[in-house]
Enzyme design. Structure first.
Site, PDB file in Angstrom:
ATOM      1  N   LYS A 192       0.832  -1.215   0.000  1.00  0.00           N
ATOM      2  CA  LYS A 192       0.000   0.000   0.000  1.00  0.00           C
ATOM      3  C   LYS A 192       0.866   1.265   0.000  1.00  0.00           C
ATOM      4  CE  LYS A 192      -2.267  -0.954   3.860  1.00  0.00           C
ATOM      5  NZ  LYS A 192      -1.585  -2.204   4.262  1.00  0.00           N
ATOM      6  N   ARG A 213      -9.592   1.170   9.117  1.00  0.00           N
ATOM      7  CA  ARG A 213      -9.172  -0.190   9.452  1.00  0.00           C
ATOM      8  C   ARG A 213     -10.251  -0.938  10.219  1.00  0.00           C
ATOM      9  NH1 ARG A 213      -3.300   0.598   9.332  1.00  0.00           N
ATOM     10  NH2 ARG A 213      -2.184  -1.354   9.610  1.00  0.00           N
ATOM     11  N   ARG A 235      11.975  -5.743   5.441  1.00  0.00           N
ATOM     12  CA  ARG A 235      11.851  -4.339   4.998  1.00  0.00           C
ATOM     13  C   ARG A 235      12.772  -3.394   5.770  1.00  0.00           C
ATOM     14  NH1 ARG A 235       5.398  -3.056   4.569  1.00  0.00           N
ATOM     15  NH2 ARG A 235       5.560  -2.904   6.820  1.00  0.00           N
ATOM     16  N   ARG A 261      11.295  -0.925  11.006  1.00  0.00           N
ATOM     17  CA  ARG A 261      10.179  -0.715  11.918  1.00  0.00           C
ATOM     18  C   ARG A 261      10.203  -1.756  13.018  1.00  0.00           C
ATOM     19  NH1 ARG A 261       4.811   0.099   8.320  1.00  0.00           N
ATOM     20  NH2 ARG A 261       3.948  -0.939  10.155  1.00  0.00           N
ATOM     21  N   ARG A 267      -0.645  -8.489  13.478  1.00  0.00           N
ATOM     22  CA  ARG A 267      -1.168  -7.498  12.533  1.00  0.00           C
ATOM     23  C   ARG A 267      -2.065  -8.166  11.487  1.00  0.00           C
ATOM     24  NH1 ARG A 267       4.329  -4.969  10.851  1.00  0.00           N
ATOM     25  NH2 ARG A 267       3.105  -3.635   9.461  1.00  0.00           N
TER      26      ARG A 267
HETATM   27  P1  AMP Z   1       0.736   0.555   9.213  1.00  0.00           P
HETATM   28  O1  AMP Z   1       1.932   1.428   9.018  1.00  0.00           O
HETATM   29  O2  AMP Z   1      -0.455   0.991   8.423  1.00  0.00           O
HETATM   30  O3  AMP Z   1       1.050  -0.906   9.034  1.00  0.00           O
HETATM   31  O4  AMP Z   1       0.300   0.743  10.742  1.00  0.00           O
HETATM   32  C1  AMP Z   1       1.172   0.388  11.797  1.00  0.00           C
HETATM   33  C2  AMP Z   1       0.385   0.243  13.093  1.00  0.00           C
HETATM   34  O5  AMP Z   1      -0.228   1.504  13.429  1.00  0.00           O
HETATM   35  C3  AMP Z   1      -0.762  -0.746  13.066  1.00  0.00           C
HETATM   36  O6  AMP Z   1      -0.324  -2.083  13.289  1.00  0.00           O
HETATM   37  C4  AMP Z   1      -1.648  -0.215  14.194  1.00  0.00           C
HETATM   38  O7  AMP Z   1      -1.092  -0.520  15.457  1.00  0.00           O
HETATM   39  C5  AMP Z   1      -1.520   1.284  14.020  1.00  0.00           C
HETATM   40  N1  AMP Z   1      -2.531   1.846  13.081  1.00  0.00           N
HETATM   41  C6  AMP Z   1      -2.298   2.445  11.872  1.00  0.00           C
HETATM   42  N2  AMP Z   1      -3.436   2.851  11.301  1.00  0.00           N
HETATM   43  C7  AMP Z   1      -4.430   2.498  12.156  1.00  0.00           C
HETATM   44  C8  AMP Z   1      -5.849   2.611  12.117  1.00  0.00           C
HETATM   45  N3  AMP Z   1      -6.471   3.171  11.067  1.00  0.00           N
HETATM   46  N4  AMP Z   1      -6.558   2.123  13.168  1.00  0.00           N
HETATM   47  C9  AMP Z   1      -5.948   1.560  14.229  1.00  0.00           C
HETATM   48  N5  AMP Z   1      -4.612   1.402  14.326  1.00  0.00           N
HETATM   49  C10 AMP Z   1      -3.847   1.864  13.304  1.00  0.00           C
END
Ligand code: AMP
Length: 214
Positions: A13, A88, A127, A161, A172
């Site tokens: 994404k 989400r 990554r 990360r 996740r």
């Molecule tokens: P991402 O970078 O999108 O993979 O997000 C990393 C982490 O941030 C996720 O595993 C969640 O802990 C948190 N997170 C990001 N976006 C959201 C969202 N829309 N709702 C809830 N938690 C989020």
């Protein structure tokens, strides 16, 4: 144009959103990036969400909704935006609709990047990104042309990360299947959802998304 990119962690994404940002001149909004910035800055928000993000669980809807509502109201979003990692949950999707309807706006397209779970752990665990410009790399699939030097900006420091490890990826993925995938029927019913094969190579995925956007 207002877009949502949906898909499990590691589906690509972020990479696709950056390409679309360049091509269409609309802002890439990643709630994950916003939360990581808050954590790095040590703000109250960062302190509140740190543990949740690092264990791979979802941050409460109220926090995320407030954060994205403030961001979408900024002038740089007036031409449109690409949402990456938001919504989400169904509650977030509904809140987004309320937010946009209040401004007489709507989501034009929702692109699902479909990828099976098995390859994702490998994709995510390798990554890393340039600390200076954020360009993304992978231990196996995309190393910098010159070892230890960013292709894009020449930077020599890289980040990984904290939540990109096999155990957290499992959590996740569970969050994705349990809480995020139920959004798909919500957008399918609205007639805005297009599913793209996220296992194809990055250029083919970009082409498929552009075709879906017309
Ligand atoms: P991402 O970078 O999108 O993979 O997000 C990393 C982490 O941030 C996720 O595993 C969640 O802990 C948190 N997170 C990001 N976006 C959201 C969202 N829309 N709702 C809830 N938690 C989020």
């Amino acid at each position: 144009m207002k877009l949502i990119l949906l898909g499990p962690p590691g589906a690509g994404k972020g990479t696709q959103a950056k390409r679309l940002e360049e091509k269409y001149g609309i802002v890439h909004l990643s709630t994950g990036d916003m939360l990581r910035e808050a954590i790095a800055s040590g703000s109250d928000l960062g302190k509140e969400v740190k543990e949740i993000v690092e264990k791979g669980a979802l941050v409460p809807d109220a926090i995320i909704i407030q954060m994205i509502e403030a961001r979408i109201a900024a002038p740089d979003c007036s031409k449109g935006f690409i949402l990456d990692g938001f919504p989400r949950t169904v509650a977030q999707a509904e809140a987004l609709d309320v937010m946009l309807t209040g401004k007489r706006l709507h989501i034009d397209h929702v692109i699902e990047l479909a990828v099976e779970d098995a390859p994702l752990v490998k994709r995510i665990s390798g990554r890393f990104s340039c600390a200076a410009c954020g360009a993304g790399y992978h231990d196996e699939f995309k190393r910098p042309a010159s070892e230890g030097v960013c292709d894009a900006c020449g930077g020599k420091a890289f980040n990984r990360r904290k939540d990109d490890n096999p155990e957290t990826v499992k959590a996740r993925l569970e969050a994705y299947h349990g809480q995020t995938a139920p959004i798909l029927p919500y957008y399918r019913e609205k007639g805005v959802l297009v599913t793209v094969d996220g296992m194809a190579d990055f250029n083919a995925v970009t082409a498929a998304i552009e075709e879906a956007l017309g």
